[in-house]
Structure formats: C-alpha cells, structure tokens
Design a protein around this motif. Structure first.
Motif, PDB file in Angstrom:
ATOM      1  N   PHE A   9       8.467 -24.500  87.329  1.00  0.00           N
ATOM      2  CA  PHE A   9       7.467 -24.257  86.441  1.00  0.00           C
ATOM      3  C   PHE A   9       6.473 -23.437  86.961  1.00  0.00           C
ATOM      4  O   PHE A   9       5.651 -22.643  86.433  1.00  0.00           O
ATOM      5  N   PHE A  10       5.642 -24.049  88.163  1.00  0.00           N
ATOM      6  CA  PHE A  10       4.734 -23.404  88.861  1.00  0.00           C
ATOM      7  C   PHE A  10       4.957 -21.674  88.934  1.00  0.00           C
ATOM      8  O   PHE A  10       4.069 -20.975  88.743  1.00  0.00           O
ATOM      9  N   GLY A  11       6.246 -21.691  89.344  1.00  0.00           N
ATOM     10  CA  GLY A  11       6.658 -20.090  89.672  1.00  0.00           C
ATOM     11  C   GLY A  11       6.543 -19.355  88.550  1.00  0.00           C
ATOM     12  O   GLY A  11       6.147 -18.275  88.557  1.00  0.00           O
ATOM     13  N   LEU A  12       7.195 -19.986  87.501  1.00  0.00           N
ATOM     14  CA  LEU A  12       7.210 -19.128  86.255  1.00  0.00           C
ATOM     15  C   LEU A  12       5.646 -18.861  85.611  1.00  0.00           C
ATOM     16  O   LEU A  12       5.193 -17.986  85.031  1.00  0.00           O
ATOM     17  N   ILE A  15       4.124 -15.794  87.560  1.00  0.00           N
ATOM     18  CA  ILE A  15       4.659 -14.834  87.103  1.00  0.00           C
ATOM     19  C   ILE A  15       4.022 -14.402  85.810  1.00  0.00           C
ATOM     20  O   ILE A  15       3.498 -13.281  85.688  1.00  0.00           O
ATOM     21  N   ILE A  16       3.882 -15.316  85.100  1.00  0.00           N
ATOM     22  CA  ILE A  16       3.322 -14.930  83.527  1.00  0.00           C
ATOM     23  C   ILE A  16       1.908 -14.542  83.670  1.00  0.00           C
ATOM     24  O   ILE A  16       1.560 -13.651  82.897  1.00  0.00           O
ATOM     25  N   LEU A  17       1.118 -15.456  84.388  1.00  0.00           N
ATOM     26  CA  LEU A  17      -0.370 -15.245  84.806  1.00  0.00           C
ATOM     27  C   LEU A  17      -0.389 -13.577  85.268  1.00  0.00           C
ATOM     28  O   LEU A  17      -1.263 -13.106  85.037  1.00  0.00           O
ATOM     29  N   ILE A  20       0.065 -11.161  82.751  1.00  0.00           N
ATOM     30  CA  ILE A  20      -0.945 -11.138  81.825  1.00  0.00           C
ATOM     31  C   ILE A  20      -2.177 -10.453  82.433  1.00  0.00           C
ATOM     32  O   ILE A  20      -2.907  -9.594  81.627  1.00  0.00           O
ATOM     33  N   GLY A  21      -2.580 -10.697  83.676  1.00  0.00           N
ATOM     34  CA  GLY A  21      -3.524  -9.802  84.282  1.00  0.00           C
ATOM     35  C   GLY A  21      -3.373  -8.661  84.540  1.00  0.00           C
ATOM     36  O   GLY A  21      -4.084  -7.756  84.545  1.00  0.00           O
ATOM     37  N   PHE A  22      -2.066  -8.181  84.632  1.00  0.00           N
ATOM     38  CA  PHE A  22      -1.749  -6.492  84.766  1.00  0.00           C
ATOM     39  C   PHE A  22      -2.099  -5.984  83.046  1.00  0.00           C
ATOM     40  O   PHE A  22      -2.609  -4.899  82.966  1.00  0.00           O
ATOM     41  N   GLY A  34       1.145 -12.401  91.699  1.00  0.00           N
ATOM     42  CA  GLY A  34       1.714 -13.398  90.709  1.00  0.00           C
ATOM     43  C   GLY A  34       3.193 -13.329  90.889  1.00  0.00           C
ATOM     44  O   GLY A  34       3.948 -14.392  90.947  1.00  0.00           O
ATOM     45  N   GLY A  35       3.648 -11.749  90.944  1.00  0.00           N
ATOM     46  CA  GLY A  35       5.359 -11.825  90.794  1.00  0.00           C
ATOM     47  C   GLY A  35       5.657 -12.492  92.233  1.00  0.00           C
ATOM     48  O   GLY A  35       6.775 -13.029  92.292  1.00  0.00           O
ATOM     49  N   LEU A  36       5.210 -12.049  93.314  1.00  0.00           N
ATOM     50  CA  LEU A  36       5.761 -12.433  94.571  1.00  0.00           C
ATOM     51  C   LEU A  36       5.367 -13.891  94.870  1.00  0.00           C
ATOM     52  O   LEU A  36       6.418 -14.626  95.179  1.00  0.00           O
ATOM     53  N   SER A  37       4.328 -14.750  94.627  1.00  0.00           N
ATOM     54  CA  SER A  37       4.410 -16.143  94.439  1.00  0.00           C
ATOM     55  C   SER A  37       4.999 -16.719  93.752  1.00  0.00           C
ATOM     56  O   SER A  37       5.651 -17.898  93.982  1.00  0.00           O
ATOM     57  N   GLY A  38       5.298 -16.170  92.561  1.00  0.00           N
ATOM     58  CA  GLY A  38       6.185 -16.738  91.649  1.00  0.00           C
ATOM     59  C   GLY A  38       7.424 -16.862  91.887  1.00  0.00           C
ATOM     60  O   GLY A  38       8.235 -17.911  91.852  1.00  0.00           O
TER      61      GLY A  38
END
Length: 108
Positions: A9-12, A15-17, A20-22, A34-38
């Motif tokens: 859940f935290f990873g998804l 990625i979504i945040l 959104i930031g992008f 966000g992508g790498l940490s997700g």
C-alpha cells in the motif's frame, strides 16, 4: 491483513504521489524518487510475503524499515517547517507507520 501488505500500500501511494508531483509541478525528481521508493517498497512487500512462508530472517521487513526511515528523514523536516499536510505530512505519517510495521514484522 498481514504487516507486509502495508508496504505494498505504501509503495503504491508513493508512486501515485510521485506521479501527481510530476504532473502538477513538472517535478522530475518527484517522479523518480516516488517511483523508485514505491518500487522498492513493493519489492519489500514481496520479499516479506515469500519469507513468511519459508521462515528465517525476513529481509523484506528490513528493507521496508530502512526505506521508511529514509523517507521519514526526507519528509518530516519539510512537514515541520511548512506545516502542510500534503505531500510532506502524508509521507511522514506513512513513513512512521512503515517503521512500526517493520518493527512488528521483525518481532513476529
């Protein structure tokens, strides 16, 4: 729900945040971080699921715990400075919960 499900859940959410930031601010660092940490958190969840079946040291929880600590170190100072819940407060809260989940998962 298992503790390892939280990392998925935290990873998804990460990625979504990042997406959104992008799209809102054209922030490539938000997308990459966000992508790498997700992705790393989803990998941690997958490692946790597999280790729960076989037993032994659960390196998925260790990985999730380390990533959560790093994300907390990044987002908590920003939240304390700006007092804005989005996005720093959300990520700081999710990181604290990730630390708790990692500790509980390792104790279990």
């Amino acid at each position: 729900m298992k503790y390892s499900d939280y990392y998925c859940f935290f990873g998804l959410v990460s990625i979504i945040l990042g997406l959104i930031g992008f799209f809102r601010a054209k922030s490539v660092p938000s997308l990459v971080a966000g992508g790498l940490s997700g992705i790393a958190l989803v990998v941690a969840a997958t490692m946790s699921w597999k280790r729960e079946v076989t037993g032994g040291v659960n390196w998925g929880y260790v990985l999730g715990l380390v990533i959560s600590v790093l994300l907390l170190g990044r987002f908590l100072p920003g939240f304390l400075k700006s007092k804005k819940f989005y996005p720093a407060g959300i990520m700081a809260l999710l990181s604290i919960l990730g630390i708790v989940v990692g500790i509980l998962g390792l104790i279990q």
